[in-house]
Scaffold this active site. Sequence first.
Site, mmCIF file in Angstrom:
data_model
loop_
_atom_site.group_PDB
_atom_site.id
_atom_site.type_symbol
_atom_site.label_atom_id
_atom_site.label_comp_id
_atom_site.label_asym_id
_atom_site.label_seq_id
_atom_site.Cartn_x
_atom_site.Cartn_y
_atom_site.Cartn_z
ATOM 1 C CG PHE A 143 -1.851 1.218 1.192
ATOM 2 C CD1 PHE A 143 -3.053 1.175 0.499
ATOM 3 C CD2 PHE A 143 -1.511 2.410 1.831
ATOM 4 C CE1 PHE A 143 -3.896 2.288 0.443
ATOM 5 C CE2 PHE A 143 -2.346 3.528 1.775
ATOM 6 C CZ PHE A 143 -3.540 3.463 1.084
ATOM 7 C CG ASP A 228 5.510 3.698 2.015
ATOM 8 O OD1 ASP A 228 5.468 4.307 3.098
ATOM 9 O OD2 ASP A 228 4.530 3.564 1.263
ATOM 10 C CE LYS A 257 -1.251 5.913 7.540
ATOM 11 N NZ LYS A 257 -0.847 5.193 6.347
HETATM 12 C C1 LIG Z 1 -0.996 5.530 4.905
HETATM 13 C C2 LIG Z 1 0.077 5.055 3.992
HETATM 14 C C3 LIG Z 1 0.331 5.725 2.767
HETATM 15 C C4 LIG Z 1 -0.519 6.866 2.275
HETATM 16 O O1 LIG Z 1 -0.428 7.982 3.089
HETATM 17 P P1 LIG Z 1 -1.545 9.135 2.942
HETATM 18 O O2 LIG Z 1 -1.106 10.185 3.908
HETATM 19 O O3 LIG Z 1 -2.858 8.510 3.268
HETATM 20 O O4 LIG Z 1 -1.503 9.592 1.532
HETATM 21 C C5 LIG Z 1 1.371 5.262 2.003
HETATM 22 N N1 LIG Z 1 2.132 4.225 2.391
HETATM 23 C C6 LIG Z 1 1.923 3.583 3.556
HETATM 24 C C7 LIG Z 1 2.820 2.457 3.951
HETATM 25 C C8 LIG Z 1 0.870 3.963 4.388
HETATM 26 O O5 LIG Z 1 0.641 3.295 5.528
#
Ligand SMILES: *Cc1c(COP(=O)(O)O)cnc(C)c1O
Length: 399
Positions: A143, A228, A257
């Site tokens: 994700f 990420d 986050k």
């Molecule tokens: C939440 C998340 C995203 C996306 O972040 P947003 O602030 O919602 O755009 C991307 N990568 C990971 C691993 C996430 O947990």
Amino acid sequence: MQTETMQTEPTPPNDPGGALIPITHRPDVVFTRGEGSWLWDNTGKRYLDFVQGWAVNCLGHCPAVVAEALAEQSRTLMNCSPAYYSVPLVDYARALTAASGLARVFPANSGAEANEGAIKLARKWGALNRNGAFEIITTHHAFHGRTLATMSASGKAGWDALFEPKVPGFPKVPLNDLAAVEAAITERTVAVMLEPIQGEAGVWPATDDYLRGLRALTEERNILLILDEIQTGMGRTGELFAWQHPEVRPDIMTLGKGIGAGVPLAALLAREEVCCFEPGDQGGTYNGNPLMAAVGLAVLRAVTAPGFLDGVVAAGARLAAGLEALSARHGLGGVRGRGLLLALDLGSRKDAAAIAAAALDRGLLLNAPRPDALRFMPALTVTGGEIDAMLEILDGLLR
Ligand SMILES: *Cc1c(COP(=O)(O)O)cnc(C)c1O
């Protein structure tokens, strides 16, 4: 994020005009106040929060350091456009580079935007250094966000058919299979991109050996390693960044986050040699605005304060031990994850959504990322007593 399918629903009582585009199934609760691990709704009911805005509120609800940074900076300077320096912007960027050992920062407003930037940076680096190579190998069930490119990079079930045509150039491999990455690398490959722990997929960790293997492989083949850390970064796993466990520094890292602890803030970081953006390649109206940068700096200081991460490790161990005990007592499938990003595998039970719904009734916020797993991402400041209270409610719900 509980479910991606859109259905026509009767207008919920708490949105009588039905003014919101229904992008998720919201329970019929309106939250009015938060403090630490607790939330209150408009009827005065109190909830213990083990979701925390999806691992966002790393310091709990309404932390004083964030409220103070916002108040002070909002009286001083909110915005002067990203085309000018401000003190919070420079201090925040320096603090991030010092903490990560990555030389450069591009501040962003959301995780998806930081990942978009990472993809663009890797593609530009490929254009300059690898004969126009542009493919980024990502993982099944990954994700990376909800923009078109980050959806294309994601491996979420059901997304392959949505919003076609996708952005090309994201071949996918299974997680923790180094040979599959090796086989997928071609002259078109510019990078490998992954989450150290797949969060949205249900908390599936990349093993330390796999991450070390990926670091060696990408170096050997002269391609980039992009991590990420939007969900795993900022202390969530007990180290400031999850790559500090296997000690593999990436070429590019994204944060989101927890870095804002509840306000919209994210960051793209990269090694000096990789930073090939030139003026005009990347930007955004709100990127690096002093108001959010001041928060980012305050959060980074809080999370790197002496003893803070020891507290995360201790709380994570207590939560993991408690969940393991529940798993044994109820014949479930065990616990996955690290630090305070954990999942309880429900084994053959497929009622995670029903358990999360029943938990809400009992005043507990839990997340069910898949039918057979519950995810736990409390505030990094969660107390032992709050962990025990959550476990007691969950024990009752599992009966
Ligand atoms: C939440 C998340 C995203 C996306 O972040 P947003 O602030 O919602 O755009 C991307 N990568 C990971 C691993 C996430 O947990």
